[in-house]
Design a protein around this motif. Structure first.
Motif, mmCIF file in Angstrom:
data_model
loop_
_atom_site.group_PDB
_atom_site.id
_atom_site.type_symbol
_atom_site.label_atom_id
_atom_site.label_comp_id
_atom_site.label_asym_id
_atom_site.label_seq_id
_atom_site.Cartn_x
_atom_site.Cartn_y
_atom_site.Cartn_z
ATOM 1 N N LEU A 1 -83.704 67.741 40.045
ATOM 2 C CA LEU A 1 -83.572 66.564 39.051
ATOM 3 C C LEU A 1 -82.005 66.158 38.564
ATOM 4 O O LEU A 1 -81.431 67.015 38.179
ATOM 5 C CB LEU A 1 -84.330 66.549 37.825
ATOM 6 C CG LEU A 1 -85.872 67.151 38.111
ATOM 7 C CD1 LEU A 1 -86.393 67.454 36.590
ATOM 8 C CD2 LEU A 1 -86.477 65.964 38.913
ATOM 9 N N ASP A 2 -81.479 65.216 39.369
ATOM 10 C CA ASP A 2 -80.192 64.652 39.131
ATOM 11 C C ASP A 2 -79.821 63.681 37.876
ATOM 12 O O ASP A 2 -80.258 62.549 38.029
ATOM 13 C CB ASP A 2 -79.414 64.195 40.517
ATOM 14 C CG ASP A 2 -77.801 63.872 40.081
ATOM 15 O OD1 ASP A 2 -77.294 64.273 39.141
ATOM 16 O OD2 ASP A 2 -77.250 63.705 41.229
ATOM 17 N N GLU A 3 -79.401 64.187 36.514
ATOM 18 C CA GLU A 3 -79.415 63.498 35.633
ATOM 19 C C GLU A 3 -80.720 62.460 35.317
ATOM 20 O O GLU A 3 -80.397 61.258 35.335
ATOM 21 C CB GLU A 3 -77.974 62.501 35.604
ATOM 22 C CG GLU A 3 -76.886 63.438 35.698
ATOM 23 C CD GLU A 3 -75.662 62.417 35.522
ATOM 24 O OE1 GLU A 3 -75.609 61.652 34.814
ATOM 25 O OE2 GLU A 3 -74.503 62.903 36.203
ATOM 26 N N PRO A 4 -81.827 63.024 35.309
ATOM 27 C CA PRO A 4 -82.974 62.198 34.977
ATOM 28 C C PRO A 4 -83.061 61.536 33.711
ATOM 29 O O PRO A 4 -83.890 60.511 33.554
ATOM 30 C CB PRO A 4 -84.098 63.324 35.159
ATOM 31 C CG PRO A 4 -83.441 64.555 34.513
ATOM 32 C CD PRO A 4 -81.925 64.431 34.977
ATOM 33 N N LYS B 1 -71.469 68.785 41.010
ATOM 34 C CA LYS B 1 -72.989 68.910 40.798
ATOM 35 C C LYS B 1 -73.694 68.155 41.929
ATOM 36 O O LYS B 1 -74.723 68.793 42.483
ATOM 37 C CB LYS B 1 -73.538 68.519 39.425
ATOM 38 C CG LYS B 1 -72.449 69.094 38.181
ATOM 39 C CD LYS B 1 -72.985 68.683 36.998
ATOM 40 C CE LYS B 1 -72.737 67.559 36.773
ATOM 41 N NZ LYS B 1 -71.340 66.931 36.450
ATOM 42 N N SER B 2 -73.559 66.943 42.046
ATOM 43 C CA SER B 2 -74.176 66.073 42.878
ATOM 44 C C SER B 2 -74.186 66.722 44.229
ATOM 45 O O SER B 2 -74.836 66.541 45.186
ATOM 46 C CB SER B 2 -73.842 64.661 42.725
ATOM 47 O OG SER B 2 -74.266 64.069 41.618
ATOM 48 N N THR B 3 -72.782 67.003 44.621
ATOM 49 C CA THR B 3 -72.514 67.487 45.862
ATOM 50 C C THR B 3 -73.447 68.460 46.173
ATOM 51 O O THR B 3 -73.941 68.725 47.241
ATOM 52 C CB THR B 3 -70.884 67.913 45.970
ATOM 53 O OG1 THR B 3 -70.199 66.531 45.679
ATOM 54 C CG2 THR B 3 -70.525 68.299 47.492
ATOM 55 N N TYR C 1 -83.535 61.660 42.961
ATOM 56 C CA TYR C 1 -82.072 61.328 42.883
ATOM 57 C C TYR C 1 -81.835 60.462 41.615
ATOM 58 O O TYR C 1 -82.740 59.998 41.013
ATOM 59 C CB TYR C 1 -81.918 60.490 44.336
ATOM 60 C CG TYR C 1 -81.771 61.238 45.367
ATOM 61 C CD1 TYR C 1 -80.607 61.918 46.019
ATOM 62 C CD2 TYR C 1 -82.924 61.301 46.187
ATOM 63 C CE1 TYR C 1 -80.645 62.754 46.931
ATOM 64 C CE2 TYR C 1 -82.975 61.921 47.433
ATOM 65 C CZ TYR C 1 -81.854 62.656 47.805
ATOM 66 O OH TYR C 1 -81.833 63.524 48.996
ATOM 67 N N GLN C 2 -80.632 60.324 41.256
ATOM 68 C CA GLN C 2 -80.247 59.444 40.312
ATOM 69 C C GLN C 2 -80.846 58.127 40.456
ATOM 70 O O GLN C 2 -81.379 57.705 39.288
ATOM 71 C CB GLN C 2 -78.600 59.359 40.146
ATOM 72 C CG GLN C 2 -78.115 60.323 39.130
ATOM 73 C CD GLN C 2 -76.372 60.555 39.275
ATOM 74 O OE1 GLN C 2 -75.981 60.433 40.236
ATOM 75 N NE2 GLN C 2 -76.024 60.832 38.284
ATOM 76 N N ASP C 3 -80.938 57.308 41.367
ATOM 77 C CA ASP C 3 -81.502 56.094 41.481
ATOM 78 C C ASP C 3 -82.879 56.255 41.971
ATOM 79 O O ASP C 3 -83.688 55.290 41.974
ATOM 80 C CB ASP C 3 -80.742 55.447 42.648
ATOM 81 C CG ASP C 3 -80.786 55.981 44.036
ATOM 82 O OD1 ASP C 3 -81.534 56.764 44.181
ATOM 83 O OD2 ASP C 3 -80.337 55.513 45.089
HETATM 84 MG MG LIG Z 1 -73.506 63.208 40.209
#
Ligand SMILES: [Mg+2]
Ligand SMILES: Nc1ncnc2c1ncn2[C@@H]1O[C@H](COP(=O)(O)OP(=O)(O)OP(=O)(O)O)[C@@H](O)[C@H]1O
Lengths: 528, 262
Positions: B174-177, B48-50, B90-92
């Motif tokens: 939105l990556d794992e918000p 997913k992140s990729t 991003y996640q961060d």
């Molecule tokens: Mg990920």
């Protein structure tokens, strides 16, 4: 008053923080406290023995000469602390600053003394294999600005190279600039020895001496550009001829000032004589009081009351005095050398001597001619740094590069360029430091700038810069330089204490500051 | 809401990404429509992140095509993706906790009095915009000079989303918000996403491991497993168990229950 949970706003929560807490969260607050403490110490401990004053400015640390000398130390450190501090805010270190100072000073002095040449070595096969040199360009007389530019080419390139290696390799800047520290110091010594092999030089010396006093080269009517001291030592007839060119009202004001000086000098001598003459009588009086001899006490008392010395008559102002003073007032013919190595605020310091009579030493002469020019250069640089760091886009990039490199990158901040630019700026500051030094003292020494990189970093830390980056202000760096620069002086005046205690003190201040900075950083990060 | 006659805002066909000999993505097709929340689901390491890093210009795909509003694009940097209207949170979160809300909001895109890095920032204007834009999607910042480090996780998420939208994001990734947040703040973020969705023309790609969240706000689902799409569909067409099963990488929940019981 009774707000329900739903009507409460985020803003209500922040308002309760209070002004005191937000003041304490200011990163400069601790350092400013330490600075004021040191100023107080410097003032009170330097009040001459036997005198009493509640005013710290009555101390010797705050007389004209004290201010001149202390501000020079502070400004020199302040200049390199700006370069070091900004770089730390961006998350990197520069340990090569001290060696860069030595290198820059040596390079500049060598170019000024022996000129500048580009030489290409090549292998020659005629008459056995050996290396020959082909001189591409040789400029024998390089002006101060030329020497500064040539030096900048080298130092800024080194700064760029260190930055480039750091961002490209991902190596810690600590290691890369540690390499720079040794490399540059060694290169400086090697080159100085290589150039000092001429017959007119001490073989193997790592210094450059006998540079002309550039900032004091002046244009004297009828003699062209000569050094001030040489002009003052001209034959009497020449000096008389120069005097003829001076406008009458200038002569009048110089005469008035010299008369004032001679009067003050004579007064000072009279005072010293009076003090000397009265001393034995006072001692006798003490003895008499101790032995209880009433009549003796009375006679000595009377003698002291009637004690007078004949006032010393002041020198008369001669034509030669006037013309020499006039020569002293001719502005430099080398504005660049004077900008870096000369004095500033001379009219104000003159005014403080005559008529104000504050800038006067114990012998009645003017104490300090002005402030060192490096103070002005420091303040200009500091102002520029302040604007860049706090007000411009570049400043936001610097903070974010050090604060969260990945975030900065993700938002399109050119972090590599930011870092490299700051390595270049650090080298620039070191070169400015060296330039001021070379033009102030007209010598260079391979050992110059030793340990300065650590002092610069220490000043930055004391000023509230966090070593992990992303946090700190230019105001803090300025205060840090004040603290570091003033500590030595403040401890020097404490009676009966080893002067080296200032290092003990600074060591503690550095650790305390680092703890405080970390605390503030955590409070801002919300983890405390 | 989503109707299939609308043109996809963003469309990938046969996207492949290899890291050396490792195939992280193996021919991914994806269509994301305006005004839609598209949930991207899958196990850890599914890719997913990729996938979203390719969409946001961090990675270059090994093969395959990306079209934004029908036009093929090729990103060489995150900046290209941002300019094409793809905003990534991003996640961060890509925030600098040590500086203020405003400085973060405009990081890398500061408004200055004159061009060039030494341009003086228009601080007041930037403060106003940051405050206004965050209020639009639901958070009143007390003080735009507040350090981001002192804000709650939900507030930070909102800041990052408001920033992406303000700077022209048509597609919001939105990556794992909600992954690092407490219950209440998770709801805050979901509300924020709803508000963004209601703005109408923005497409949202949402990565989450939380089935409930996905079910609450997603209009369309894509399930990834081991770098491949194993299921796709609109929320109305999916049964509850389908989602559970596909999220776990296609294994039957019944089988899983059996395994766990052993
Ligand atoms: Mg990920
Ligand atoms: N830069 C990289 N180099 C090599 N392999 C990578 C790289 N980035 C990701 N991978 C691999 O690709 C696979 C997919 O990773 P990815 O981060 O896309 O997973 P994900 O679906 O986001 O998982 P999670 O739910 O845990 O965040 C993983 O096996 C990971 O190890």
């Amino acid at each position: 008053m009774n707000q329900t949970a739903s009507s409460r706003q985020e803003s209500d929560r922040l308002a309760s923080k209070g002004w005191l807490k937000s003041l304490l969260a200011r990163p400069e607050i601790g350092p400013i406290g330490v600075m004021l403490l040191l100023f107080g110490m410097l003032g009170y401990f330097s009040i001459p023995a036997g005198e009493f004053s509640l005013n710290p400015f009555a101390g010797e640390g705050f007389n004209a000469l004290g201010i001149r000398n202390n501000l020079r130390v502070i400004a020199q450190l302040g200049i390199i602390a700006l370069g070091a501090g900004l770089l730390i805010i961006a998350g990197e270190f520069d340990l090569s600053i001290g060696s860069m100072i030595g290198f820059a000073g040596a390079c500049m002095a060598m170019v000024l003394r022996w000129g500048f040449a580009i030489v290409i070595p090549y292998v020659s096969f005629e008459g056995g294999v050996h290396i020959e040199f082909f001189t591409l360009i040789y400029i024998e007389n390089v002006s101060p600005i030329g020497a500064i530019m040539i030096t900048m080419c080298f130092t800024l390139f080194f700064g760029w190279l260190q930055g480039y290696i750091v961002v490209r390799s991902g190596l810690p800047s600590f290691i890369v600039t540690l390499g720079g520290l040794f490399f540059l110091r060694g290169l400086t010594e090697v080159s100085l020895r290589a150039f000092n092999h001429r017959p007119d030089q001490t073989k193997g010396a790592t210094t450059v001496t006998e540079l002309p006093d550039m900032k004091n080269i002046i244009n004297v009517p009828g003699h062209g550009e000569i050094e001030r001291e040489a002009a003052k030592a001209l034959p009497e007839a020449d000096l008389q001829a120069i005097l003829q060119t001076v406008p009458a009202d200038t002569v009048a004001s110089i005469t008035e000032r010299l008369a004032y000086t001679y009067q003050r000098v004579a007064d000072a001598k009279t005072e010293i004589m009076a003090a000397k003459g009265v001393k034995p009588l006072e001692r006798a009086l003490e003895n008499a009081i101790e032995s209880g001899n009433e009549t003796m006490v009375a006679t000595i008392r009377e003698k002291i009351a009637n004690f007078t010395v004949t006032p010393v008559t002041p020198r008369t102002v001669t034509d030669l005095d006037v013309v020499r003073t006039y020569i002293d007032s001719i502005p430099s013919a080398q504005p660049v050398a004077n900008f870096f190595g000369g004095d500033i605020l001379e009219p104000i310091f003159d005014f403080l001597y005559f008529p104000v009579d504050w800038n006067t030493n114990n012998f009645g002469n003017q104490f300090a001619p002005g402030l060192y020019s490096c103070v002005m250069i420091w303040l200009i640089l500091a102002l520029l740094c302040y604007v860049v760091l706090s007000r411009t886009q570049a400043g936001n990039w610097i903070y974010s590069t050090g604060g969260n490199l990945q975030a900065a990158k993700a938002n399109g901040v050119p972090t590599d360029r930011v870092k490299i630019s700051l390595f270049v700026f650090s080298a620039f500051c070191a070169t400015i430091f060296a330039t001021c030094q070379v033009f102030e003292v007209n010598t260079a020494d391979a050992a110059k700038g030793n340990l300065k990189e650590l002092e610069a970093i220490a000043a930055a830390v004391i000023g509230g810069i966090v070593m992990t980056g992303g946090f700190g202000t230019v105001m803090g760096i300025i205060v840090g330089a004040f603290i570091f620069g003033i500590a030595k002086e403040a401890f020097f005046y404490i009676p009966g204490i080893d002067g080296s205690f200032y290092r003990v003190f600074l060591g503690l201040v550095i650790i305390a500051s680092a703890l405080l900075n970390e605390n503030i950083r955590k409070r801002i990060m919300g983890t405390l | 809401m989503a109707d299939n006659t609308a043109k996809p805002l963003i469309e990938t066909t046969g996207l492949v990404k290899k890291f050396g000999s490792f195939t992280a993505l193996n021919g991914v097709d994806l269509k994301v429509y305006p005004g839609e929340v598209h949930a991207l689901l899958g196990d850890n390491g599914a890719g997913k992140s990729t996938l979203i890093k390719i969409l946001s210009g961090v990675f270059k795909p090994t093969a395959g095509e990306i079209r934004v509003e029908g036009k093929p694009v090729s990103f060489t940097s995150p900046r290209d993706a941002t300019e094409a209207g793809i905003g990534t949170v991003y996640q961060d979160l890509a925030l600098n906790a040590l500086t203020s809300v405003t400085r973060n909001f405009f990081l890398g895109r500061e408004i200055t009095h004159f061009p060039g890095p030494f341009g003086v920032m228009k601080m007041r204007e930037m403060d106003e915009i940051a405050t206004r834009e965050m209020a639009k999607i639901g958070i009143n910042v007390a003080d735009p000079n507040q350090a981001v480090g002192t804000m709650s996780g939900g507030q930070r998420q909102t800041l990052a989303i408001a920033r992406a939208i303000y700077f022209g994001a048509k597609v919001l990734i939105l990556d794992e918000p909600t992954s690092a947040l407490g219950q209440k703040q998770q709801m805050e973020v979901l509300k924020t996403i709803r508000k963004v969705q209601k703005l109408g023309d923005i497409a949202i790609i949402l990565i989450t491991h939380n089935e409930i969240h996905a079910r609450l706000i997603a209009d369309r689902f894509t399930f990834l497993s081991l770098g491949e799409v194993i299921g796709q569909g609109a929320s109305k067409d999916l049964e509850g168990d389908d989602i559970k099963r596909l999220m776990a990488g296609g294994a039957e929940i019944g089988d899983l229950a059996k395994e766990l019981a052993v």
